[in-house]
Design an enzyme around this catalytic site. Structure first.
Site, short mmCIF file in Angstrom:
data_model
loop_
_atom_site.label_atom_id
_atom_site.label_comp_id
_atom_site.label_asym_id
_atom_site.label_seq_id
_atom_site.Cartn_x
_atom_site.Cartn_y
_atom_site.Cartn_z
N TRP A 501 -0.74 -20.12 -11.48
CA TRP A 501 -1.84 -18.99 -11.55
C TRP A 501 -0.73 -18.16 -12.01
O TRP A 501 -0.39 -16.57 -12.06
CB TRP A 501 -2.20 -18.23 -10.14
CG TRP A 501 -2.99 -19.46 -9.58
CD1 TRP A 501 -4.34 -18.92 -9.40
CD2 TRP A 501 -2.52 -19.79 -8.69
NE1 TRP A 501 -4.87 -19.90 -8.83
CE2 TRP A 501 -4.05 -20.76 -7.85
CE3 TRP A 501 -1.61 -19.81 -7.64
CZ2 TRP A 501 -3.67 -21.20 -6.89
CZ3 TRP A 501 -1.63 -20.60 -6.12
CH2 TRP A 501 -2.62 -20.81 -5.57
N HIS A 502 0.25 -18.17 -12.85
CA HIS A 502 1.02 -17.65 -13.99
C HIS A 502 0.91 -17.78 -14.79
O HIS A 502 2.14 -17.18 -16.12
CB HIS A 502 2.94 -18.20 -13.44
CG HIS A 502 3.35 -17.83 -12.08
ND1 HIS A 502 3.67 -17.96 -11.80
CD2 HIS A 502 1.77 -16.36 -11.30
CE1 HIS A 502 4.70 -18.38 -10.06
NE2 HIS A 502 3.62 -17.32 -10.35
N TYR A 503 -0.44 -17.94 -15.65
CA TYR A 503 -0.32 -17.70 -17.05
C TYR A 503 -0.66 -16.97 -18.00
O TYR A 503 -0.28 -15.37 -17.45
CB TYR A 503 -2.56 -18.71 -17.22
CG TYR A 503 -3.01 -17.46 -16.80
CD1 TYR A 503 -3.65 -16.35 -17.37
CD2 TYR A 503 -3.76 -18.14 -15.33
CE1 TYR A 503 -4.86 -16.25 -16.79
CE2 TYR A 503 -4.53 -17.66 -14.63
CZ TYR A 503 -4.61 -15.97 -15.24
OH TYR A 503 -6.32 -15.64 -14.70
#
Length: 555
Positions: A501-503
């Site tokens: 979830w670190h896009y």
């Protein structure tokens, strides 16, 4: 009862805290048809809350958030409900799921506080090298981090499972041990968390406690439709307002007051910010024309440079009970792979139960990924899941995330509805250096699992190959498996890749915005969030994104 008391009662009935009652936060259905502010901030997430609070100490600010509040929702606030919160794909959930064109399940926030309301809570600063690369003032950065940390950062309790992971990392050679620190330092450490000692989540929404309640207005369930532009100032389009829609479909208009410094600032995240620019006519002219959007500015870099740090995991069933924990111990290796862990039966169950909701998510998606498992694969996975869940699930997950990454892709519109997800491709492991880092990270995880300090959390006689087989047989993504997926760590990384979830990307500095985050070729418009990054800072970006909302205004 005077009007102020009635206002407090009304907002309390709507589920708001005392802070929100005193800070003019309300559902967008109560907003006037037309309003005027010095600044309009679109997106009440990790950056937007910090930004709005800071700006309100010298100007009038409107903060538009498409979701509700994080307070009073047990799934958001309770550390044990992290996975359950992510797995909720209902239309009003704080987490809006999507599937990338790579066939990887993902989520974006739809709640005040943004990603800090749905993430695993790890809090760590960016490494000094990152600060130097982006050209920030280091002293001002540290002041801004400290401002954030007063409200949302805590030192976690170092319990047995996380301590065993820490000791296993040290035995695997991820040295030195740096103790507890918010700083990003090579070696093994315990980092911060936004969960307090009672397991209660704090979010970027708490930063609004810094806001001037007389100048800050927050509208909830307010979805921005488009930014309004006039052509002024040497032919450049000037942003002068925003059209937003409330929860019953009524449109409202918010305009900037007269003033050379007044701005619309987009803080809608790495998916939402490029999406809103495109819907407003800023982006590749060919794409805009395809969708019938009037071209305000032909900007081919909008939506480009989309990257997501790959995550690969191993489930580790335990013969003994383990504490509920999310990311605390972390190994920062010399080859740019970060090793982390989570534990507890509730979180493990939620990870496993995510697949059926993924199928529902896929059915509702406008464009389907090109890389998919078959329905038979899905059915077998669900059957396998149920067989695992028939017994008590104790244990944890050890994961690795690669730094950067070097691989990147793109984002494009699928519809003109801002509530719909845009399509995005991250091109995981397109660059072979990313794959090399993943393999080294997985080898380090195997060393941790086989280490003496971790022995009591590993079922006696269970080989590590069995742990690999669990992940291979339980497709947590929608990518195909190959004959050697369980035998080759390279193929394992490719086939079982997940998101952490670190896009980021889509509105990157020097491509879409300048070093002051002003959108190139426009006046009165900035983007201030993770969409401007070329790489994810450190092991988790949330601290840096919150800091950025404070930093850009010079404190």
């Amino acid at each position: 009862m005077d009007s102020g008391c009635w206002r407090f009662v009304l907002l309390s009935l709507l589920g708001f805290s005392f802070f929100y009652a005193s800070s003019s936060a309300e559902k967008a259905t109560l907003a006037p048809g037309v309003s005027y502010f010095d600044y309009i901030v679109v997106g009440g997430g990790t950056s937007g809350c910090a930004l709005a609070a800071t700006l309100s100490n010298g100007a009038t600010v409107l903060l538009l958030e498409r979701g509700g509040v994080p307070y009073g929702n047990k799934n958001v606030e309770d550390i044990a409900s992290f996975g359950t919160n992510l797995a909720n794909v209902s239309p009003s959930s704080p987490s809006q799921g999507f599937v990338s064109e790579d066939g990887v399940l993902n989520s974006r926030a739809r709640v005040l506080g943004g990603g800090s309301a749905i993430n695993a809570g790890f809090y760590t600063r960016a490494p000094p090298e990152f600060v130097a690369r982006v050209g920030w003032d280091y002293g001002l950065v540290n002041q801004s981090y400290a401002w954030v940390e007063k409200k949302v950062a805590f030192e976690p309790a170092m319990l047995q499972f996380q301590t065993a992971v820490k000791d296993g990392l040290l035995q695997a050679g991820v040295e030195p041990y740096n103790g507890f620190t918010y700083d990003h330092i090579r070696g093994t450490k315990f980092g911060g968390t936004i969960f307090d000692n009672s397991g209660h989540r704090h979010t970027a929404a708490d930063l609004l406690e810094y806001a001037d309640p007389q100048r800050a207005t927050v509208y909830l369930y307010a979805t921005a439709q488009k930014i309004l532009f006039s052509r002024k100032e040497l032919g450049k389009p000037r942003a002068y307002g925003v059209i937003f829609r409330d929860s019953i479909g009524v449109q409202h208009r918010a305009f900037l007051k007269a003033g050379a410094k007044n701005e619309v600032i987009v803080t809608a995240g790495a998916l939402g910010s490029p999406q809103l620019l495109l819907l407003s006519g800023i982006g590749p002219a060919t794409e805009l024309a395809f969708h019938g959007i009037e071209v305000v500015l032909d900007q081919p870099q909008v939506g480009q440079g989309m990257a997501d740090n790959p995550m690969n995991i191993l489930f580790v069933p335990s013969p003994i009970g383990v504490e509920t924990s999310l990311i605390q111990a972390v190994g920062i290796t010399g080859f740019d792979s970060f090793i982390e862990a989570a534990s507890g039966s509730n979180n493990i169950r939620a990870f496993m139960q995510n697949l059926p909701s993924a199928a529902q998510m896929l059915d509702s998606q406008q464009e389907k990924p090109e890389v998919l498992t078959t329905q038979d694969d899905m059915d077998r996975a669900i059957e396998y899941m149920h067989s695992l869940l028939n017994g008590t699930v104790n244990g944890g997950v050890i994961l690795e995330k690669i730094a950067g990454p070097r691989s990147s892709g793109y984002l494009h519109l699928t519809t003109l509805n801002p509530d719909d997800n845009p399509a995005v491709r991250f091109n995981y492991f397109q660059d072979p250096e990313d794959l090399e880092k993943c393999v080294m990270g997985m080898k380090t995880i195997l060393q941790v699992i086989e280490s003496e300090p971790f022995a009591k959390f590993r079922i006696p006689g269970m080989p590590v190959q069995s742990l690999i087989n669990i992940v291979v047989n339980f497709p947590l993504n929608l990518r195909p498996r190959h004959f050697d997926t369980a035998l080759s760590l390279e193929q394992f990384c490719i086939d079982t890749v997940l998101t952490i979830w670190h896009y980021h990307g889509g509105c990157q500095v020097n491509r879409v915005v300048d070093k002051d985050y002003k959108v190139l070729g426009t006046v009165g418009l900035r983007v201030v969030d993770g969409s401007t990054f070329h790489e994810s800072p450190g092991t988790n970006p949330q601290a840096t994104v919150m800091m950025l909302g404070r930093y850009v205004n010079g404190c």
